[in-house]
Structures are given as C-alpha cells and as structure tokens.
Design an enzyme around this catalytic site. Structure first.
Site, PDB file in Angstrom:
ATOM      1  N   PRO A   1      -5.308   0.375   0.377  1.00  0.00           N
ATOM      2  CA  PRO A   1      -4.800   1.178   1.742  1.00  0.00           C
ATOM      3  C   PRO A   1      -3.397   0.864   1.948  1.00  0.00           C
ATOM      4  O   PRO A   1      -2.607  -0.002   1.615  1.00  0.00           O
ATOM      5  CB  PRO A   1      -5.763   0.252   2.538  1.00  0.00           C
ATOM      6  CG  PRO A   1      -5.982  -1.112   2.040  1.00  0.00           C
ATOM      7  CD  PRO A   1      -6.231  -0.678   0.521  1.00  0.00           C
ATOM      8  N   ASN A   2      -2.933   2.209   2.461  1.00  0.00           N
ATOM      9  CA  ASN A   2      -1.546   2.309   3.019  1.00  0.00           C
ATOM     10  C   ASN A   2      -0.505   2.680   1.975  1.00  0.00           C
ATOM     11  O   ASN A   2       0.740   2.742   2.245  1.00  0.00           O
ATOM     12  CB  ASN A   2      -1.056   1.100   3.780  1.00  0.00           C
ATOM     13  CG  ASN A   2      -1.951   1.041   5.271  1.00  0.00           C
ATOM     14  OD1 ASN A   2      -1.940   2.119   5.701  1.00  0.00           O
ATOM     15  ND2 ASN A   2      -2.587   0.002   5.440  1.00  0.00           N
TER      16      ASN A   2
ATOM     17  N   ARG B   1       6.653   3.562   4.668  1.00  0.00           N
ATOM     18  CA  ARG B   1       6.213   2.170   5.491  1.00  0.00           C
ATOM     19  C   ARG B   1       6.955   1.048   4.918  1.00  0.00           C
ATOM     20  O   ARG B   1       7.061   0.766   3.591  1.00  0.00           O
ATOM     21  CB  ARG B   1       4.645   1.721   4.963  1.00  0.00           C
ATOM     22  CG  ARG B   1       4.118   0.564   5.458  1.00  0.00           C
ATOM     23  CD  ARG B   1       2.735   0.382   5.119  1.00  0.00           C
ATOM     24  NE  ARG B   1       2.148  -1.003   5.377  1.00  0.00           N
ATOM     25  CZ  ARG B   1       1.707  -1.605   4.462  1.00  0.00           C
ATOM     26  NH1 ARG B   1       1.730  -1.512   3.205  1.00  0.00           N
ATOM     27  NH2 ARG B   1       1.552  -2.900   4.976  1.00  0.00           N
TER      28      ARG B   1
ATOM     29  N   TYR C   1       8.768  -2.677   0.539  1.00  0.00           N
ATOM     30  CA  TYR C   1       8.027  -1.839  -0.697  1.00  0.00           C
ATOM     31  C   TYR C   1       9.100  -1.073  -1.403  1.00  0.00           C
ATOM     32  O   TYR C   1       8.808  -0.360  -2.190  1.00  0.00           O
ATOM     33  CB  TYR C   1       7.157  -1.056  -0.052  1.00  0.00           C
ATOM     34  CG  TYR C   1       6.131  -2.039   0.593  1.00  0.00           C
ATOM     35  CD1 TYR C   1       5.229  -2.792  -0.230  1.00  0.00           C
ATOM     36  CD2 TYR C   1       5.839  -1.870   2.054  1.00  0.00           C
ATOM     37  CE1 TYR C   1       4.424  -3.651   0.090  1.00  0.00           C
ATOM     38  CE2 TYR C   1       4.946  -2.973   2.429  1.00  0.00           C
ATOM     39  CZ  TYR C   1       4.083  -3.699   1.665  1.00  0.00           C
ATOM     40  OH  TYR C   1       3.261  -4.413   2.155  1.00  0.00           O
TER      41      TYR C   1
ATOM     42  N   ASN D   1      -3.951  -2.188  -7.546  1.00  0.00           N
ATOM     43  CA  ASN D   1      -3.030  -2.636  -6.547  1.00  0.00           C
ATOM     44  C   ASN D   1      -3.943  -2.732  -5.183  1.00  0.00           C
ATOM     45  O   ASN D   1      -4.001  -1.768  -4.796  1.00  0.00           O
ATOM     46  CB  ASN D   1      -1.917  -2.007  -6.204  1.00  0.00           C
ATOM     47  CG  ASN D   1      -0.840  -2.623  -4.921  1.00  0.00           C
ATOM     48  OD1 ASN D   1      -1.233  -3.358  -4.253  1.00  0.00           O
ATOM     49  ND2 ASN D   1       0.343  -2.236  -5.227  1.00  0.00           N
TER      50      ASN D   1
ATOM     51  N   ALA E   1      -4.025  -4.612   1.051  1.00  0.00           N
ATOM     52  CA  ALA E   1      -4.243  -5.546   2.107  1.00  0.00           C
ATOM     53  C   ALA E   1      -5.816  -6.187   1.578  1.00  0.00           C
ATOM     54  O   ALA E   1      -6.082  -7.080   2.244  1.00  0.00           O
ATOM     55  CB  ALA E   1      -4.517  -5.167   3.459  1.00  0.00           C
TER      56      ALA E   1
ATOM     57  N   ASP F   1     -16.442  -8.907  -6.223  1.00  0.00           N
ATOM     58  CA  ASP F   1     -17.887  -8.981  -6.735  1.00  0.00           C
ATOM     59  C   ASP F   1     -17.913  -7.794  -7.556  1.00  0.00           C
ATOM     60  O   ASP F   1     -18.419  -7.731  -8.723  1.00  0.00           O
ATOM     61  CB  ASP F   1     -18.941  -8.688  -5.614  1.00  0.00           C
ATOM     62  CG  ASP F   1     -19.124 -10.259  -5.009  1.00  0.00           C
ATOM     63  OD1 ASP F   1     -18.538 -11.419  -5.197  1.00  0.00           O
ATOM     64  OD2 ASP F   1     -19.795 -10.279  -3.947  1.00  0.00           O
TER      65      ASP F   1
ATOM     66  N   GLU G   1      -4.163  -7.043 -12.041  1.00  0.00           N
ATOM     67  CA  GLU G   1      -3.502  -7.104 -10.453  1.00  0.00           C
ATOM     68  C   GLU G   1      -2.002  -6.700 -10.328  1.00  0.00           C
ATOM     69  O   GLU G   1      -1.233  -7.726 -10.829  1.00  0.00           O
ATOM     70  CB  GLU G   1      -4.093  -8.257  -9.776  1.00  0.00           C
ATOM     71  CG  GLU G   1      -3.753  -8.284  -8.191  1.00  0.00           C
ATOM     72  CD  GLU G   1      -4.067  -9.701  -7.717  1.00  0.00           C
ATOM     73  OE1 GLU G   1      -4.213  -9.703  -6.564  1.00  0.00           O
ATOM     74  OE2 GLU G   1      -4.057 -10.679  -8.619  1.00  0.00           O
TER      75      GLU G   1
ATOM     76  N   HIS H   1       1.138  -6.228  -7.375  1.00  0.00           N
ATOM     77  CA  HIS H   1       1.542  -6.060  -6.076  1.00  0.00           C
ATOM     78  C   HIS H   1       3.086  -5.856  -5.996  1.00  0.00           C
ATOM     79  O   HIS H   1       3.959  -6.325  -6.955  1.00  0.00           O
ATOM     80  CB  HIS H   1       1.640  -7.301  -5.390  1.00  0.00           C
ATOM     81  CG  HIS H   1       0.012  -7.716  -5.396  1.00  0.00           C
ATOM     82  ND1 HIS H   1      -0.656  -6.826  -4.292  1.00  0.00           N
ATOM     83  CD2 HIS H   1      -0.879  -8.492  -5.930  1.00  0.00           C
ATOM     84  CE1 HIS H   1      -2.369  -7.607  -4.476  1.00  0.00           C
ATOM     85  NE2 HIS H   1      -2.161  -8.614  -5.364  1.00  0.00           N
ATOM     86  N   ILE H   2       3.500  -4.651  -5.410  1.00  0.00           N
ATOM     87  CA  ILE H   2       5.129  -4.550  -5.273  1.00  0.00           C
ATOM     88  C   ILE H   2       5.929  -5.514  -4.773  1.00  0.00           C
ATOM     89  O   ILE H   2       6.723  -6.120  -5.293  1.00  0.00           O
ATOM     90  CB  ILE H   2       5.096  -3.194  -4.552  1.00  0.00           C
ATOM     91  CG1 ILE H   2       4.451  -1.847  -5.099  1.00  0.00           C
ATOM     92  CG2 ILE H   2       6.716  -2.750  -4.503  1.00  0.00           C
ATOM     93  CD1 ILE H   2       4.378  -0.627  -4.345  1.00  0.00           C
ATOM     94  N   SER H   3       5.374  -6.093  -3.587  1.00  0.00           N
ATOM     95  CA  SER H   3       6.056  -7.389  -3.107  1.00  0.00           C
ATOM     96  C   SER H   3       5.163  -8.575  -3.615  1.00  0.00           C
ATOM     97  O   SER H   3       4.425  -8.305  -4.407  1.00  0.00           O
ATOM     98  CB  SER H   3       5.919  -7.324  -1.451  1.00  0.00           C
ATOM     99  OG  SER H   3       4.637  -7.384  -1.240  1.00  0.00           O
TER     100      SER H   3
ATOM    101  N   ARG I   1       5.200 -14.078   1.315  1.00  0.00           N
ATOM    102  CA  ARG I   1       5.193 -13.588   2.622  1.00  0.00           C
ATOM    103  C   ARG I   1       4.159 -14.241   3.687  1.00  0.00           C
ATOM    104  O   ARG I   1       4.122 -15.409   3.412  1.00  0.00           O
ATOM    105  CB  ARG I   1       4.587 -12.141   2.702  1.00  0.00           C
ATOM    106  CG  ARG I   1       5.532 -11.143   1.895  1.00  0.00           C
ATOM    107  CD  ARG I   1       5.137  -9.803   1.558  1.00  0.00           C
ATOM    108  NE  ARG I   1       5.049  -8.997   2.742  1.00  0.00           N
ATOM    109  CZ  ARG I   1       4.321  -7.828   2.894  1.00  0.00           C
ATOM    110  NH1 ARG I   1       3.752  -7.533   1.781  1.00  0.00           N
ATOM    111  NH2 ARG I   1       4.294  -7.525   4.063  1.00  0.00           N
TER     112      ARG I   1
ATOM    113  N   ARG J   1      -1.366 -13.781   3.527  1.00  0.00           N
ATOM    114  CA  ARG J   1      -1.495 -13.098   2.276  1.00  0.00           C
ATOM    115  C   ARG J   1      -1.429 -13.892   1.189  1.00  0.00           C
ATOM    116  O   ARG J   1      -1.328 -13.418  -0.130  1.00  0.00           O
ATOM    117  CB  ARG J   1      -0.083 -12.109   2.554  1.00  0.00           C
ATOM    118  CG  ARG J   1      -0.131 -11.277   3.466  1.00  0.00           C
ATOM    119  CD  ARG J   1       1.093 -10.242   3.111  1.00  0.00           C
ATOM    120  NE  ARG J   1       1.486  -9.422   4.254  1.00  0.00           N
ATOM    121  CZ  ARG J   1       0.878  -8.305   4.546  1.00  0.00           C
ATOM    122  NH1 ARG J   1       0.075  -7.733   3.768  1.00  0.00           N
ATOM    123  NH2 ARG J   1       1.029  -7.630   5.826  1.00  0.00           N
TER     124      ARG J   1
END
Length: 144
Positions: free
Chosen positions: A11-12, A19, A24, A75, A78, A88, A99, A101-103, A108, A112
C-alpha cells in the site's frame, strides 16, 4: 526457459515521488520498475512487477508466485508490521523471498520495528532507497 521473479509492492507505494519524499525520495514506482527490469535483464531474468493497496491482492499474488516463479521480492510497506495474512501466505512459498524497504523501518517509529514478513524472508534489505530493489534482484540471481 527464462527464470521469472515476482516483485510485489504494498500500500501507498503507488504514491512514491509524492508521498514523503524526505523519507522515500523523489523517484516513482515506475522508476523502480524500470530499474528492476534493467537489473533483471543483466541476469537474463524476467520480472512480473505488481502493486496493490489491498492485502487480499497481495495474498493472492503470493500464492500465484508458488507456480512458475524462481524468487519473490516483496515490499509489503505498512503490511510489514500488521499482516499475519501475508506472513502465513509467504510460509507456503518454497522459493527465495526477499523483503525490501526503501527506508529503514528500525530507524523510524517503534510500531514499524516488527516485521511479520521478515520472519519468513530469506533476506531483508532496508534503508537503501530504490537501489534496494536492484540489490534484491542480485541476491535472487545468486540464489536461483
């Protein structure tokens, strides 16, 4: 036959470039897709690049990755911190799971810091911006 990588975005992430660019960056999800395609091509890999704001779509796509894909890069955004459903679904996948993650979530807010995805991922890359996706493809290429 060319090996295929599924690359999922949560999401997002469709709002990258708009954003919170201070977190990001200014690049868009289209820019990341282009980077992924270029990196994959160097290893004779194909990508299937997807994004959804809906948890169920991501679960369905993770299940799709079980057939015909050599690795899964995700990625979860959230959903990283909230989705036992993704956790699962990922447990049913027998290919490498990376996995991204940009940040760096661990730098943070405290909420998170927990990753349900990281509990089942083969590797986690965090805090390297868009280049983390390219790194994930490099790792996937070595694993397959």
């Amino acid at each position: 036959m060319t090996a295929r990588l599924m690359i999922l975005n949560g999401p997002n992430l469709n709002l990258l470039g708009i954003r919170e660019p201070e977190i990001y960056g200014s690049g868009t999800l289209d820019d990341i897709e282009e980077l992924c395609a270029e990196t994959a091509a160097k290893h004779a890999l194909e990508i299937d690049f997807r994004q959804s704001n809906h948890e169920g779509d991501l679960v369905d796509w993770i299940q799709d990755a079980r057939d015909g894909f050599a690795a899964l890069i995700i990625n979860p955004a959230a959903y990283t911190h909230t989705s036992i459903a993704l956790h699962d679904a990922l447990k049913t996948v027998s290919i490498p799971i990376i996995e991204v993650h940009i940040s760096n979530p661990k730098e943070r807010e405290a909420f998170r810091h927990q990753s349900y995805v990281g509990l089942v991922a083969t590797h986690t890359i965090a805090g390297r911006g868009a280049s983390g996706y390219a790194e994930a493809i490099e790792i996937a290429a070595k694993l397959i």
